[in-house]
Design an enzyme around this catalytic site. Sequence first.
Site, short mmCIF file in Angstrom:
data_model
loop_
_atom_site.label_atom_id
_atom_site.label_comp_id
_atom_site.label_asym_id
_atom_site.label_seq_id
_atom_site.Cartn_x
_atom_site.Cartn_y
_atom_site.Cartn_z
N ASP A 1 0.91 -1.24 0.38
CA ASP A 1 -0.21 0.46 -0.49
C ASP A 1 0.91 1.29 0.07
OD1 ASP A 1 -2.39 -1.02 -0.31
OD2 ASP A 1 -2.83 -1.03 2.07
N CYS B 1 24.38 -2.34 59.23
CA CYS B 1 23.44 -2.21 59.54
C CYS B 1 22.29 -2.35 58.80
CB CYS B 1 23.25 -1.17 60.00
SG CYS B 1 24.04 -0.09 61.19
N CYS C 1 26.26 6.15 58.84
CA CYS C 1 25.60 5.46 58.07
C CYS C 1 25.35 5.90 59.73
CB CYS C 1 26.19 4.01 59.13
SG CYS C 1 24.77 3.04 59.20
#
Lengths: 381, 598
Positions: free
Chosen positions: B218, B544, B559
């Site tokens: 197309d 931790c 920390c």
Amino acid sequence: MDYKKMVDKLEEELPEKVRNRLKERMEEEDLNKEEAQKLIKNTKESYKKARFEAGEAFGVVAAQSISEPATQMTMRTYHVAGSAQGVEITQGLPRLIEVVDARKTIKTPSMDVYLEDDFNNEDGAKEVAKNIKETKMGDVASEDRVDLLNLSIEIDVNSKKLEGMDLDLEDVVGKLNKGRRKYEAEIEGEAIKIEPKDEDISVRELQRMKNKVMGKHLKGIKGISQAVVTEKKGSWMIQTLGTNLKKVLGVEGVDPTKTVSGDPREMQKVFGIEAYRNTILKEGHKTIKEQGLDVDIRHMMLVADMMTTDGEIKAIGRYGVAGEKGSVLARASFEVTVRHLTEASIKGETDELNSTVENVIINQTVPVGTGMYEVSYEPKK
Amino acid sequence: MSDVFLNGKFLGTTEDPKEIVEEVREGRREGKIPKEFNVRHNKDEDNIQINTDTGRVRRPLVIVEDGDPKLKDKHIEKIDEGEMGWNDLINEGIIEWIDAAEEEDLLVATTEEEVTEKHTHMEIHPASILGINASLIPFPEYNRGDRISYGAKMIGQTLGFYSANYPLRADTKSNLLAYSQTPLVTTQAEEATELNKHPAGQNVVVALLSYKGFNIEDALIMNQKSVERGFGRSYFFRTYDAEKKRYSGGQEDEIKIPEKDVRGYRSEEAYSQLAEDGIVPPEVEVEGNDVIVGKTSPLRFMGTGDFVTGIQNRRETSITVRHGEGGVADKVLLSENEDGNKLVKVTLREQRIPELGDKFATRYGQKGVLGLLEKEENLPFTKDGITPDVILNPHAIPSRQTVGQMLEVLAGKTGALEGKKVDGTAFTGKTNEDFKDKLKELGFRSDGKEVLYNGETGEKMEAEIFQGIVYYEKLEHMVSNKIHARSRGPVTLLTKQPTEGRAKEGGLRLGEMEKDCFIAHGASMTLKERFSSDEVTLPVCKKCGIIADEDEKTGKAMCPMCKESDVEEVPMSYAFKLLLDELKSMVIYPKLEVEEAV
């Protein structure tokens, strides 16, 4: 040449089937020792190549190999009118979902009944089908009347149908008069007359009684509403709608070594978990194949194995395989995120980051393929 | 006993519903009752509904009495002579407006021949079954219905001469087709809707031919020269607004070229197109991200520490051209809005010459994108030296069955040669036979085919090619509106991941299923790289397992829980860090167990 001895040495390296085939070929070709050893070497190499390599994500490959064709099935699940000579069984995607979900009740339970050699012909198959199919009073009645004057029920019986069922009026009355009941059935000419024991019965009660009588079991196995005889390459079988595997296996003429139910759970109840695995495998693969799609059976094998490794049935999905993953992050990323995170924090779970999804989340290499090993070392030979 | 409802409200009851309905209708036709009245006797529910309110869809029908339409030849003559108009027809009770409810009781004939004693009304024209857009399609009865629907839908997307006063308008977005033409093959609806005064398309020579494969799937092949002559050329206008807002504390925006010490100052070059007043003058060329209105605003929060003495405490809020767009400043409008603030509107104009990928369509739902712009000298030609403007692939025709388009080719050809428009209104009974003789008279083959010669070799083509005039529309989907690519670019603030969408210069998402493909291939490293768009390296406390804070001055990490600085630098996705933060905000402690990297 002692091929057997040569092949038997390979017991740990090659599976039985391959070994047998190897021996057969050697005998056919009548190889000398050198040739035989070369063949063994090549076979071993080919077998090694055909296997998955370490680190190959065969789970994802299986998932993709099944789900890609399944997306096409969604668009193409159409209804084949009048297929399989009258027995209509759930097909396509709904059936596939039903199988891998390990549903307790399936939409259209059915059985494939195979026959023993003596019955493996048209007449034999029809005979067995007659004995399997459940016949109710309503199936042989041609007309029924409620006599309001005498407060009784009259049922005309289609004698042709009756004959086809190998029954006569006396058999029918006998069956009707079996067990506890509120009526007495008797033959009256060509019809059956049913007199209630209670003489002051209301018309409504009488109507209800009529429905009950019509539903009375006369012959066959309960739960099997249809039994269709089909022939395939000279071998006869019966397809049924409705299942009752346990009872059917006991019917004369039925081959209990081959007869199966399409309901995996029923297979598990009767034959055990291995039969369940095989049913998943067979039904899943058959469903895909029926749609004209080609999926390697080994992908279905993996699915079936995942569902049955524990000896207990696990569905594919939230309540089964996926819900039992080891990693918190993997579970949380697949449906109901919050529940998994809360439960994990209450229990204080640890995620070892051993699998794929959780490593994708934190952006580390996934332990698959090239990410499988950190250091590799090849020892000198 | 029938209930009577007026505009849905109960009015009363009647014994003879038929009479009431008749009376209302008679009265309406005689002009005693306003013509907005519509009445219906609902026999199923046995009530009469009279509606006079707004919002009903109504349509005009010719009244038929005793099998005789009231519209006579004498009326048509009078209309032709201009002695009678639409309102006269309605006032004289020849035509009346019927709403959806009243139509239920009627028997409407589509044509005059169809009228019987039983009929109550007649259509003015059988083509009135079509909507506005569908009725603009010639010969619709020769096509499959779905094609007409597609065609009608695409008419709504065509570029055209949408308004004669476009130089004065300040539409946010508008397209204007240059050299728009009215269709050669037209319908009566085109005149009725006055579309001929603002057409939306061009008549071009179309050859039905496969050519070098560039019109596969197309696609269209266009003649480079016809494009240079103006075929498919359009202008895109976009208006940008700038408002001089006033803030609390007597501060306000300033429209001028920003000083260099303004926060967020762009490069000097970005302001180079502005005139002294800080606005682009008309006919100045601008590109994407150029400033067209220079503007500064006061800081958002005064006195929160942001304020520094000695420099201008203002921020840059200039209006810039959208990324990927550009053009020429078409007009500048200075005004005031309803709050009394100064308002600047700058309209940019951009010329859009057809390029590969632009979308075109005929009126029959035959859409396609431009696949090749071929030099005129390479295109096939006829003995008269005519080259096609558009080459359409013949595969577009058989499966879609747009026979109407084939007729349009024939009709267009005769129209062009005779210099006359051809009427193709629906249900007028025209066939290809109507054009055969004319084409022959005009010196062409009656079947519309022509002998073509290969433009590159000069050889005669083996087959005769179907060629003629077709009305082509340029649709508003153009590549320059859609083209998009990115390597690096903006990220979202929250997740540090790339933005989404073309307008935000976003990335192309590698989704869940694509991810699975990488895994299936075992391409673990590639996967990591692709997902590294939001990667960050953060210090994690070894004790931790929590992400440590980094001191901006010393660069040391600490920390927040154990106040120690025993950390490990861990690379991770920012999204994961966000997940950890969210868990922490819900009082869940997600602890990372880190080891020293090997």
